[in-house]
Every structure is written in structure tokens, then in C-alpha cells.
Design a protein around this motif. Structure first.
Motif, PDB file in Angstrom:
ATOM      1  N   GLU A  42       0.724  -1.078   0.144  1.00 17.73           N
ATOM      2  CA  GLU A  42       0.012   0.049  -0.231  1.00 17.73           C
ATOM      3  C   GLU A  42       0.678   1.270  -0.029  1.00 17.73           C
ATOM      4  O   GLU A  42       0.533   2.200   0.903  1.00 17.73           O
ATOM      5  N   ARG A  43       1.648   1.327  -0.922  1.00 23.46           N
ATOM      6  CA  ARG A  43       2.665   2.524  -0.917  1.00 23.46           C
ATOM      7  C   ARG A  43       3.118   2.698  -2.537  1.00 23.46           C
ATOM      8  O   ARG A  43       3.202   1.735  -3.249  1.00 23.46           O
ATOM      9  N   GLU A  44       3.443   3.799  -2.908  1.00 22.70           N
ATOM     10  CA  GLU A  44       3.568   3.996  -4.139  1.00 22.70           C
ATOM     11  C   GLU A  44       5.024   4.177  -4.203  1.00 22.70           C
ATOM     12  O   GLU A  44       5.750   4.572  -3.344  1.00 22.70           O
ATOM     13  N   PRO A  49       5.480   3.905 -11.350  1.00 19.37           N
ATOM     14  CA  PRO A  49       4.483   4.791 -10.854  1.00 19.37           C
ATOM     15  C   PRO A  49       3.178   4.133 -11.340  1.00 19.37           C
ATOM     16  O   PRO A  49       2.227   4.957 -10.994  1.00 19.37           O
ATOM     17  N   ARG A  52      -0.581   2.044  -8.806  1.00 23.06           N
ATOM     18  CA  ARG A  52      -1.207   3.052  -7.936  1.00 23.06           C
ATOM     19  C   ARG A  52      -2.665   2.766  -7.863  1.00 23.06           C
ATOM     20  O   ARG A  52      -3.343   2.336  -9.050  1.00 23.06           O
ATOM     21  N   ASN A  63      -2.541   4.139 -17.044  1.00 23.60           N
ATOM     22  CA  ASN A  63      -1.621   3.071 -16.281  1.00 23.60           C
ATOM     23  C   ASN A  63      -1.221   2.412 -17.603  1.00 23.60           C
ATOM     24  O   ASN A  63       0.005   2.060 -17.525  1.00 23.60           O
TER      25      ASN A  63
END
Length: 141
Positions: A42-44, A49, A52, A63
Motif C-alpha cells: 500500500e505504498r507508491e 509509478p 497506484r 496505467n
């Protein structure tokens, strides 16, 4: 057309447009609100990139544009194993092969994508892939 054939037709058109890298058309296959999930922490991370939260057709098109921009086109591919359809739901199984533009590292990752088609549009897009292979190829620790 019954639900199974309708779902399969939407996914076939989506995969065809994705293979042609027609990202505007790809976005057009998604519902106005999409339940989008990727099996990733749960982190970018700036090296990945595209991984997300997403929720709109424009997000979906972006995307795939970002994925294409971060990989070497001539060293990319997807081997479709099968599409399983049950009413509005479908699972696409395959292997993606990519090479990171930033690191030059290649990877192959088994992928399963659970999609739901509602009123002719993809309303759920959940990706399950070998996130460790993706992370290592892009230098994410």
C-alpha cells in the motif's frame, strides 16, 4: 447475446486494443467508476509509478501508457494462457515479459487479472502478479 458471450466479447476487444497499444480505446472499455486493485504494498514507489490507485477510464488508459513508457517495447510480450468466464466475471491468466527501461533488467511474471463487465464496460480490474519480480527488475527494495 448472453452474459458469457458479452463478457468474453468485451475482454477480447480490450485485449486486442491493449495489444495494439491503442490506449485511448483501452480506456474506453472501462466503466465510469472502476474497482481497481493491484497486489502490491500500500505504498507508491517512483520506480513503478503505474502501480497506484485507479478508478476512471482515463486512469486505466494512463496505467497502460505509463507501463509502456517504463519498459522496452521490443523486449515486451504477453503470453495469454486462457480466459475463464462466469457470467459478468472473467479471469485472464498469462505471463508478462518485460524489460525495465531504467535498469535494463528483464523479468517474467505470471499474471491473473479478475475483471467484471457491467453494462458492456469493465467495472472491476484486480491484478495478481509476481510483484517481487517486477520490484527487483525496477530496483525497488
Amino acid at each position: 447475446m448472453d452474459k458469457i458471450n458479452d463478457t468474453r466479447a468485451v475482454l477480447t476487444a480490450f485485449l486486442t486494443d491493449l495489444g495494439a497499444e491503442d490506449f485511448d480505446a483501452v480506456g474506453g472499455h472501462f466503466a465510469e467508476t472502476v474497482d481497481w486493485k493491484v497486489n502490491w504494498p500500500e505504498r507508491e514507489h517512483p520506480a513503478t509509478p503505474w502501480i497506484r490507485a485507479r478508478s476512471t477510464p482515463a486512469d486505466a488508459a494512463d496505467n497502460f501508457r505509463v507501463i509502456a513508457a517504463h519498459h522496452i517495447r521490443d523486449k515486451a510480450g504477453f503470453e495469454l494462457d486462457r480466459i475463464l468466464v462466469d457470467g459478468d466475471d472473467a479471469v485472464v491468466l498469462g505471463v508478462t515479459r518485460q524489460t525495465s527501461r531504467a535498469t535494463g533488467k528483464s523479468f517474467a511474471a505470471m499474471v491473473a487479472v479478475h475483471m467484471t463487465v457491467t453494462d458492456g464496460k469493465i467495472s472491476r480490474y484486480h491484478v495478481y502478479e509476481d510483484s517481487l519480480a517486477v520490484a527487483e527488475a525496477h530496483g525497488v527494495s
